[in-house]
Design an enzyme around this catalytic site. Structure first.
Site, mmCIF file in Angstrom:
data_model
loop_
_atom_site.group_PDB
_atom_site.id
_atom_site.type_symbol
_atom_site.label_atom_id
_atom_site.label_comp_id
_atom_site.label_asym_id
_atom_site.label_seq_id
_atom_site.Cartn_x
_atom_site.Cartn_y
_atom_site.Cartn_z
ATOM 1 N N HIS A 195 0.805 -1.208 0.000
ATOM 2 C CA HIS A 195 0.000 0.000 0.000
ATOM 3 C C HIS A 195 0.846 1.269 0.000
ATOM 4 O O HIS A 195 0.408 2.307 -0.492
ATOM 5 C CB HIS A 195 -0.947 0.007 1.204
ATOM 6 C CG HIS A 195 -2.129 -0.897 1.024
ATOM 7 N ND1 HIS A 195 -2.020 -2.271 1.048
ATOM 8 C CD2 HIS A 195 -3.441 -0.627 0.797
ATOM 9 C CE1 HIS A 195 -3.208 -2.807 0.866
ATOM 10 N NE2 HIS A 195 -4.094 -1.827 0.708
ATOM 11 N N LYS B 134 -9.252 12.759 -11.960
ATOM 12 C CA LYS B 134 -9.726 11.810 -12.981
ATOM 13 C C LYS B 134 -8.942 10.501 -12.862
ATOM 14 O O LYS B 134 -8.049 10.198 -13.662
ATOM 15 C CB LYS B 134 -9.596 12.412 -14.376
ATOM 16 C CG LYS B 134 -10.449 11.706 -15.433
ATOM 17 C CD LYS B 134 -10.491 12.511 -16.706
ATOM 18 C CE LYS B 134 -11.315 11.812 -17.792
ATOM 19 N NZ LYS B 134 -12.754 11.761 -17.466
ATOM 20 N N GLU C 132 -23.194 14.688 -10.711
ATOM 21 C CA GLU C 132 -22.867 14.523 -12.132
ATOM 22 C C GLU C 132 -23.343 13.152 -12.587
ATOM 23 O O GLU C 132 -23.773 12.326 -11.775
ATOM 24 C CB GLU C 132 -21.367 14.683 -12.366
ATOM 25 C CG GLU C 132 -20.506 13.698 -11.606
ATOM 26 C CD GLU C 132 -19.012 14.000 -11.753
ATOM 27 O OE1 GLU C 132 -18.637 14.790 -12.621
ATOM 28 O OE2 GLU C 132 -18.225 13.420 -10.979
ATOM 29 N N LEU D 235 -16.238 16.289 -11.361
ATOM 30 C CA LEU D 235 -15.023 16.497 -12.141
ATOM 31 C C LEU D 235 -15.180 17.783 -12.949
ATOM 32 O O LEU D 235 -16.264 18.056 -13.483
ATOM 33 C CB LEU D 235 -14.808 15.312 -13.083
ATOM 34 C CG LEU D 235 -13.573 15.372 -13.988
ATOM 35 C CD1 LEU D 235 -12.309 15.133 -13.175
ATOM 36 C CD2 LEU D 235 -13.692 14.339 -15.107
#
Length: 287
Positions: A102, A149, A182, A207
């Protein structure tokens, strides 16, 4: 003609393109991406897409795989090798290959860069513009940083399938306060009863879509009044128009939400006007 992909410095047949099994994009969705439209041999809004890519990389502390100008050369070469005049390219950068852990890998680990491109028949998009699409609403269940994104899109995949199973084409997320955020892969807009173009501010919960930003420029050029604010599902249902924007669909009309007809059930004039002027305002980069 077989498709060609770019993987870490090599142009490969699409069927042979591969990444390491311990690539962090595969193991952790530890990566970001961009999708960019190509229309009539022109790359649409390339600068804004690459600016957003740089921001996503900074937010996740992933090293840039190469400088801007060499990257643009590679993008053009992938498009040329795939003979794309109408379609898109998909670019993905991950944190690279490292033993599964991780924690971030050791300094100096090279990011993975892949680029693919494909031609797309423009006719289905034209049909959506003419007839509009149906959508459903779903509870917002994504992580808090949807402004980045990333390739971590499982919630989006699940609601897209939920929409398909319901006979719709997309899904719109709604937050705990009943406000629209969105769609699964698009920004959402409404035209209010008084003719105001409304979209949620791109500060939290959505976004900052590249096409969204360009549509704001288009609206200004057409003197269409715009208000960036939150709005409810009820306000969306009562709107004169609802439409979605993304790199693969500028101003796609929504004619029904959760089975309820929007306005007269036909695509509206504001979305059509914005779409008609879009290419006059958008940046166009020759391949």
């Amino acid at each position: 003609m077989s498709r060609i992909a770019y993987v870490n410095g090599r142009y490969l047949p699409h069927s042979d393109a591969a990444i390491h099994i311990e690539d962090r994009g595969f193991q952790f969705a530890d990566g970001v991406y961009e999708v960019c439209e190509v229309r009539d041999g022109l790359i649409i809004d390339l600068t804004r897409h690459l600016d957003r890519l740089d921001r996503s990389l900074r937010e996740l502390r992933i090293a840039s795989p190469m400088a801007r100008e060499p990257l643009k050369l590679v993008i053009r070469e992938v498009l040329r090798r795939n003979r794309v005049r109408n379609g898109l390219f998909y670019l993905q950068v991950t944190r690279g290959v490292a033993r599964r852990d991780h924690y971030f890998p050791a300094a100096g680990t090279l990011p993975t860069l892949t680029i693919t491109a494909k031609s797309v028949d423009p006719q289905p998009a034209r049909a959506r513009y003419e007839t509009g699409i149906k959508v459903i609403t779903v509870p917002e269940n994504r992580w808090d940083r949807v402004d980045i994104k990333t390739v971590g899109l499982l919630p989006n995949v699940l609601v897209k399938q939920q929409a398909k199973d319901a006979g719709a084409q997309d899904a719109i997320f709604v937050d705990a306060a009943g406000k629209v955020t969105e769609a699964a892969s698009s920004n959402v807009w409404i035209v209010s009863a008084d003719g105001m173009l409304v979209t949620r501010p791109a500060e939290h919960g959505i976004l900052r879509g590249v096409t969204r930003t360009t549509v704001l420029d288009v609206a200004a050029s057409l003197s269409v009044p715009v208000e960036e604010r939150e709005f409810t599902v009820e306000e969306m249902l009562a709107a004169r128009e609802v439409f979605l924007t993304s790199a693969t669909g500028s101003c796609v009309p929504v004619v029904a939400v959760d089975g309820r007809t929007i306005a007269n059930g036909h695509p509206g004039s504001v979305a059509a006007a914005l779409r008609g002027a879009f290419l006059h305002i958008a940046e166009k980069t020759p391949i």
